[in-house]
Design a protein around this motif. Structure first.
Motif, short mmCIF file in Angstrom:
data_model
loop_
_atom_site.label_atom_id
_atom_site.label_comp_id
_atom_site.label_asym_id
_atom_site.label_seq_id
_atom_site.Cartn_x
_atom_site.Cartn_y
_atom_site.Cartn_z
N ALA A 29 0.58 -1.26 0.11
CA ALA A 29 0.16 0.05 0.10
C ALA A 29 0.82 1.34 -0.04
N GLY A 30 1.95 1.31 0.38
CA GLY A 30 2.81 2.32 0.48
C GLY A 30 3.85 2.62 -0.54
N ALA A 31 3.55 2.08 -1.94
CA ALA A 31 4.21 2.16 -2.80
C ALA A 31 4.84 3.62 -3.34
N GLN A 32 3.82 4.83 -2.88
CA GLN A 32 4.13 5.83 -3.27
C GLN A 32 5.04 6.47 -2.17
N GLU A 33 5.90 7.28 -2.27
CA GLU A 33 6.76 7.99 -1.46
C GLU A 33 6.18 9.19 -0.29
N PHE A 34 4.92 9.91 -1.16
CA PHE A 34 4.40 11.01 -0.54
C PHE A 34 2.72 10.72 -0.40
N PRO A 35 2.16 11.36 0.35
CA PRO A 35 0.83 10.95 0.67
C PRO A 35 0.15 11.36 -0.72
N PRO A 36 -0.91 10.89 -1.33
CA PRO A 36 -1.50 11.25 -2.54
C PRO A 36 -1.92 12.83 -2.33
N ASP A 37 -1.80 13.64 -3.56
CA ASP A 37 -2.23 14.97 -3.38
C ASP A 37 -3.45 15.15 -4.22
N ALA A 38 -4.29 15.63 -3.59
CA ALA A 38 -5.59 15.89 -4.22
C ALA A 38 -5.65 17.11 -5.16
N VAL A 39 -4.68 17.92 -4.62
CA VAL A 39 -5.01 19.13 -5.76
C VAL A 39 -4.23 18.86 -7.05
N LYS A 40 -3.41 18.04 -7.18
CA LYS A 40 -2.81 17.12 -8.53
C LYS A 40 -3.87 16.52 -9.03
#
Ligand code: HEC
Length: 127
Positions: A29-40
């Motif tokens: 689940a933690g494949a991404q380094e940063f939390p997802p960005d709702a603005v992007k």
């Protein structure tokens, strides 16, 4: 009678796979380094998803009327209660026999996660 002999490297390979398996699956689940960005995610959503799913995520975008299978309304419990993983899998692979196609070629994993973060935000804010 033949004796069965393992080649020298094979048992070691098995041992290594067994050791590595929990690490490889435990953290998927933690494949991404940063939390997802709702603005992007908003930009991704508006460009690729809004036409079907609608500005508020209610499945009422401008293209929705022409579709035989209606786009998901993300506010319904049916969607809302699904896990992020489940929805991300749908975004990645699409839904068979529906206009929801797979996005794994067009969008990066980060873009898909950002788009979902934006969808969750839409639902949370009750748009
Ligand atoms: C051509 C129209 C169309 C576009 C564009 C589209 N979708 Fe969909 N989407 C659908 C339809 C139709 C379904 C419902 C399929 C079904 O369950 O029968 C769906 C279902 C989904 C689901 C599953 C909801 C659930 O409850 O399981 C998610 C998540 C989703 N879409 C996200 C996206 C995202 C993110 C984008 C943009 C990157 C996008 N969709 C673009 C038509 C579209």
């Amino acid at each position: 009678m033949r004796t069965f002999r393992l080649s020298g490297s094979r048992p070691l390979f098995f041992a290594a796979t067994l050791l590595l398996t929990p690490v490889a699956t435990g953290d998927s689940a933690g494949a991404q380094e940063f939390p997802p960005d709702a603005v992007k995610g908003k930009a991704v959503y508006e460009r690729h998803c809004l036409a079907c799913h609608g500005a508020g995520g209610r499945g009422d975008g401008p293209d929705a009327a022409a579709l035989t299978v209606p786009p998901a309304n993300f506010h319904r419990f049916k969607s809302f209660l699904k896990s992020d993983e489940e929805l991300l899998r749908t975004i990645e692979h699409g839904v068979v026999f529906s206009p929801m196609h797979e996005w794994q070629e067009q969008l990066t994993e980060t873009e898909r996660q950002d788009a979902l973060a934006y969808i969750r935000q839409l639902v949370q804010q009750g748009h």
